[in-house]
Write an enzyme that holds these catalytic residues in place. Structure first.
Site, PDB file in Angstrom:
ATOM      1  N   THR A   1       0.820  -1.211   0.000  1.00 16.82           N
ATOM      2  CA  THR A   1       0.000   0.000   0.000  1.00 16.82           C
ATOM      3  C   THR A   1       0.853   1.260   0.000  1.00 16.82           C
ATOM      4  OG1 THR A   1      -1.884  -1.051   1.099  1.00 16.82           O
ATOM      5  CG2 THR A   1      -1.693   1.331   1.320  1.00 16.82           C
TER       6      THR A   1
ATOM      7  N   ASP B   1      -4.826  -0.298  -5.170  1.00 12.82           N
ATOM      8  CA  ASP B   1      -3.416  -0.150  -4.788  1.00 12.82           C
ATOM      9  C   ASP B   1      -2.571  -1.383  -5.094  1.00 12.82           C
ATOM     10  OD1 ASP B   1      -4.619  -1.675  -2.813  1.00 12.82           O
ATOM     11  OD2 ASP B   1      -3.571  -0.717  -1.152  1.00 12.82           O
TER      12      ASP B   1
END
Length: 727
Positions: free
Chosen positions: A300, A476
């Site tokens: 992330t 992501d």
């Protein structure tokens, strides 16, 4: 020392143990370090020196523990070597005096030292009198009997070995419970929770020394190579899209673990993402179906780094965690602020220190960061990494409305995160029917996120923000890992028996969606990656990116290079996917098969593409590890001084700016004649059925920031103090 440390773990620090094993580790992890420290003193030959060395070590550990307790109370984080080196910043953050932060419970951490000090002072006073009287001086022994006989049976070495063994057992068990604990460095609190604060300090010192060693070798030649590469590969913006969103707000929605295959997918006849399916078909929506995530160990945080700064994550961990506190960035928040007067904010319902976001966001130029402290929490509301998405969007409305426009705001979702836990009350989506519970749950949490997005779009339109905003959504990274893809294969019309590395790479696709009234929409098949998002976005906003160090290129540009690097060196082009040097065919009847009998021209082209991928990854790593952007400042750009921003006062500063602007305020709240539209947010979240106070009230931890005499929100703040949802 062990007792004091365990007390601090459970009273002073919020380490968030999640299972019995983590509780056990928190109880035993101080033992290894304590035994090792004690053993150091045993190597001295004279008994008096052994005691003095042991006392100094004990005093140092106690001071470190107390300092961390005070620092954590203010910053919800642990002291790092860089923090110590930047002592003026720490003192500024702690206020006029660290003593003002002391709490009664801190006596537990220093009571033993206070008792020893008082006794020593008392004996010192007594000895002054005895000296005057020519009497023999006496000192307290505290039960310690000095014996100058040498230690028997290699006691010092044996004690050290026992301490190291205890630590290694703790480390091994920790790695089993949290794989890649040290290599990925999710959060400093994770290392403290698993290994202890003393090992964390040593680990941080080693990492800091390694970083400083690499940076000391940087020179102008490194920077010149980078500048030459990015300018050579720069892609001119599309004349059709450049400036299409000029002056618009930017609302970025970070779709956690969201893969492209979810869009259009059905389970038992039900669409997983009915809202996104319809949005993509909207004439005002521009989407990309061949976008790939390019994250490494930082996952992330790597995706965020590419989005914000246009550079890759590093090859050996998380750039945010390892370098975010000290690196210089040329990131979207600062660029938009300095070139177009944008306000910037991040909204995330989790811990501010996770992935070292607080420090990194400061250095990227974000003005506000509304982390978990700014959101209501309860057992029913929380996810493992924040709060449920419907609540996250609903509670974020009260912050969005007070941002001065134009603004650049990012909202990070967390419900669609492994282990994809969701209650039947939150979702009635059918089970996917595979043998893997994680795969089955993934579709349910994705459907929940889709429903949350629909509610948020409804709010944006009713509040008035939608008509003046460019909304961007991106996934992501992957949600289903390679080890589970074979269980997923039948749902995608594939065979688990023939599933290959080629298929694993194709699964790295993520959605990228732009929506704005008046935007020329369409579904693009252009190949690209997360590294290409920033130049694409800035060009849509009418800002040229040629002067910045960005490794991606505008996806809408005719000269966009369609070679998508993976962090491991693999790459994808429109025709071929290269995995560990082996090319596979992307399209047609031969799709997924190894490409053989390639023409010399194609072989040469793929070799050049591989060299390009290797070069851009290597240069990006050099930029990060050597902090090269400190040596290169684009014309008109001012490097960010992260110490100028205090996220602990985000709400206070937000409302102060709005109040001081008065009639010239551009916030949506001001435009709506100070009407709080957030309170009308429509959601079917069960947590909001009986109590909607969280939509307009601030949690007790931050409510005091909004109190101001004459503030029209004062009544609301008073209610917040007694809200049942307060932290």
């Amino acid at each position: 020392m062990w007792i004091k440390t365990v007390f601090a773990y459970f009273v002073d620090f919020s380490l968030g143990p999640e299972d019995p094993l983590q509780y056990i580790l928190m109880i035993i992890n101080p033992l290894g370090a304590s035994v090792i420290v004690i053993s150091v003193g045993l190597y001295f030959k004279r008994a008096r020196n052994v005691v003095i060395a042991g006392f100094i070590a004990y005093l140092a550990l106690s001071a470190l523990l107390l300092a961390n307790a005070l620092y954590y109370r203010e910053f919800t984080d642990f002291i790092t070597i860089n923090t110590v080196l930047a002592l003026p910043k720490v003192m500024q953050g702690l206020g006029a005096s660290g003593s003002s932060m002391m709490a009664f419970k801190d006596l537990v951490l220093i009571l033993d030292i206070i008792i020893v000090a008082v006794v020593l002072i008392a004996y010192a006073a007594l000895n002054i009198w005895r000296y005057i009287q020519h009497e023999q001086l006496i000192w307290p022994t505290f039960g310690i009997h000095l014996d100058d006989k040498p230690a028997q049976y290699h006691l010092p070495q044996a004690t050290t070995v026992v301490g190291i063994a205890l630590f290694m057992v703790t480390l091994a068990v920790s790695e089993l419970n949290r794989p890649q604990l040290l290599s990925r460095t999710f959060d400093r609190s994770y290392i403290v929770k698993y290994l202890g604060f003393a090992p964390f300090t040593i680990y941080d010192g080693i990492k800091t020394a390694q970083t400083n060693t690499v940076r000391s070798s940087a020179d102008s030649a490194d920077t010149d190579k980078v500048i030459k590469f990015v300018r050579k590969n720069y892609a001119q913006p599309s004349s059709d899209y450049f400036g299409a969103a000029k002056g618009k707000n930017v609302i970025i929605i970070h779709l956690e673990s969201f893969q492209e295959f979810l869009i259009g997918q059905k389970i038992n006849g039900r669409e997983v993402t009915p809202f996104l399916n319809s949005l993509i078909k909207d004439k005002n929506t521009l989407s990309f179906s061949n976008m790939f995530n390019q994250v490494g160990l930082g996952k992330t945080s790597d995706a965020e780094n590419m989005l914000e700064s246009g550079t890759f994550g590093i090859n050996n961990g998380s750039l945010f965690s390892t370098l975010g506190s000290t690196n210089t960035f040329q990131s979207a928040p600062a660029i938009l602020d300095q070139t177009a007067g944008y306000t910037s904010a991040v909204m995330h319902g989790g811990k501010g220190s996770f992935w070292n976001r607080s420090d990194t966001y400061q250095n990227m130029g974000y003005q506000y960061y509304f982390d978990g402290d700014y959101y209501a929490h309860s057992t029913d509301m929380d996810t493992q990494y924040g709060i449920k998405d419907k609540l996250m969007f609903a509670e974020s409305a009260k912050y969005l409305e007070h941002l001065q426009q134009p603004f650049y705001a990012k909202i990070i979702t967390t419900s669609n995160h492994d282990p994809y836990t969701i209650s039947a009350e939150d979702s009635d989506f059918p089970d996917a029917g595979t043998d893997d519970k994680t795969v089955n749950s993934y579709f349910k949490t994705a459907n929940y996120l889709d429903s949350a997005l629909k509610e948020f779009f409804t709010y944006l339109k009713e509040s008035g923000l939608y008509k003046n905003s460019l909304i961007m959504m991106y996934g992501d990274h992957y949600g289903i890992g390679n080890s589970r893809n074979k269980d997923l294969a039948p749902l995608l019309g594939k065979s688990a028996e023939t599933w290959s590395d080629f298929d694993n790479v194709q699964m790295q696709r993520i959605p990228l969606i732009f929506n704005m009234p008046g935007l020329k929409g369409g579904q693009k098949t252009t190949y690209g990656g997360e590294i290409d998002i920033l130049p694409t976005l800035l060009h849509l906003l009418g800002l040229n990116t040629k002067q910045y160090v960005q490794f991606g290129t505008d996806l809408l540009s005719p000269s966009h290079k369609q070679v998508v690097a993976q962090r491991n060196g693999n790459f994808i082009t429109p025709n071929y996917t290269v995995v560990n040097g082996t090319p596979y065919v992307n399209n047609g009847a031969e799709s997924g098969r190894e490409a053989t009998n390639l023409t010399p021209a194609t072989t040469k082209r793929l070799k050049a593409d591989q060299e390009h991928v290797n070069t851009e990854l290597r240069l990006s790593d050099t930029v990060a590890n050597k902090n090269l952007l400190r040596f290169y400042t684009p014309a008109g750009f001012t490097p960010v001084n992260g110490t100028d921003t205090d996220f602990n006062t985000s709400l206070q500063r937000l409302l102060t700016v709005e109040r001081n602007a008065s009639a010239s305020s551009t916030s949506e709240y001001s435009k709506n004649n100070n009407e709080d539209v957030a309170g009308k947010y429509k959601s079917d979240a069960p947590e909001l059925k009986n109590n909607r106070s969280v939509l307009t009230e601030y949690p007790a931890k931050v409510a005091k920031q909004a109190v101001n005499k004459g503030n029209p929100l004062e009544q609301m703040i008073r209610r917040a103090k007694t809200s049942s949802f307060s932290n």
